[in-house]
Design an enzyme around this catalytic site. Structure first.
Site, PDB file in Angstrom:
ATOM      1  N   GLY A  28       0.830  -1.203   0.000  1.00  7.65           N
ATOM      2  CA  GLY A  28       0.000   0.000   0.000  1.00  7.65           C
ATOM      3  C   GLY A  28       0.857   1.242   0.000  1.00  7.65           C
ATOM      4  O   GLY A  28       2.011   1.221  -0.429  1.00  7.65           O
ATOM      5  N   CYS A  29       0.320   2.322   0.493  1.00  7.67           N
ATOM      6  CA  CYS A  29       1.029   3.601   0.554  1.00  7.67           C
ATOM      7  C   CYS A  29       2.373   3.418   1.258  1.00  7.67           C
ATOM      8  O   CYS A  29       2.420   2.927   2.381  1.00  7.67           O
ATOM      9  CB  CYS A  29       0.162   4.613   1.311  1.00  7.67           C
ATOM     10  SG  CYS A  29       0.969   6.194   1.608  1.00  7.67           S
TER      11      CYS A  29
END
Length: 157
Positions: free
Chosen positions: A11-12
């Site tokens: 993810g981020c």
């Protein structure tokens, strides 16, 4: 000190980087882009979804202090490996779950850990984490490095 590298996408990259920085034996963590086809991509390129790259972190660690398996344990705990191309509100192939292995030992450990996690019954859906060879890693722009330290957070992991 002899170090090794491990590369993860979960993810981020801001929160992923911060989580790995807390691990004893981790020497450095860099946010960047990998797994795609575009050379030297920018954040805007990757967010456009056409580069094939994932937001990822390259972890440099001391194997005398922590193992790749220990890093895998952190990786599985800090994100949802059952959501394809998504982590929380972040959607797109750049947010996929992936382990980019640097050698045969890492590949074997990642595949075994993924299988164990899938069989554990802990998760409501199948594990969709990609396991692929590490390729070129493009360091993200400087403002992405140590983002949580500089800005106190940003994305959820």
């Amino acid at each position: 000190m002899t170090t090794q590298q491990a590369t993860f996408a979960a993810g981020c990259f801001w929160g992923v980087e911060a989580a790995f920085r807390e691990v004893k034996g981790v020497v450095d963590v860099e946010s960047g882009y990998t797994g795609g086809t575009t050379r030297d991509p920018t954040y805007q390129d990757v967010c456009g979804g056409r580069t094939g790259h994932a937001e990822a972190v390259r972890v440099t660690y001391d194997p005398a202090v922590t193992s790749f398996e220990d890093l895998l344990d952190v990786f599985w705990q800090i994100h949802d490996p059952t959501t394809p191309n998504r982590q929380g509100p972040d959607v797109g192939t750049q947010y996929r779950s992936a382990v980019f292995f640097h050698d045969a030992g890492q590949e074997q450990a990642a595949r075994a850990a993924k299988e164990r996690l899938g069989r554990s019954g802990r998760l409501p859906r199948p594990v969709v984490t990609e396991i692929a060879p590490a390729g070129p890693f493009w360091r993200a722009e400087e403002y992405h490095q140590r983002y949580h330290e500089k800005h106190g957070g940003g994305c959820a992991i």
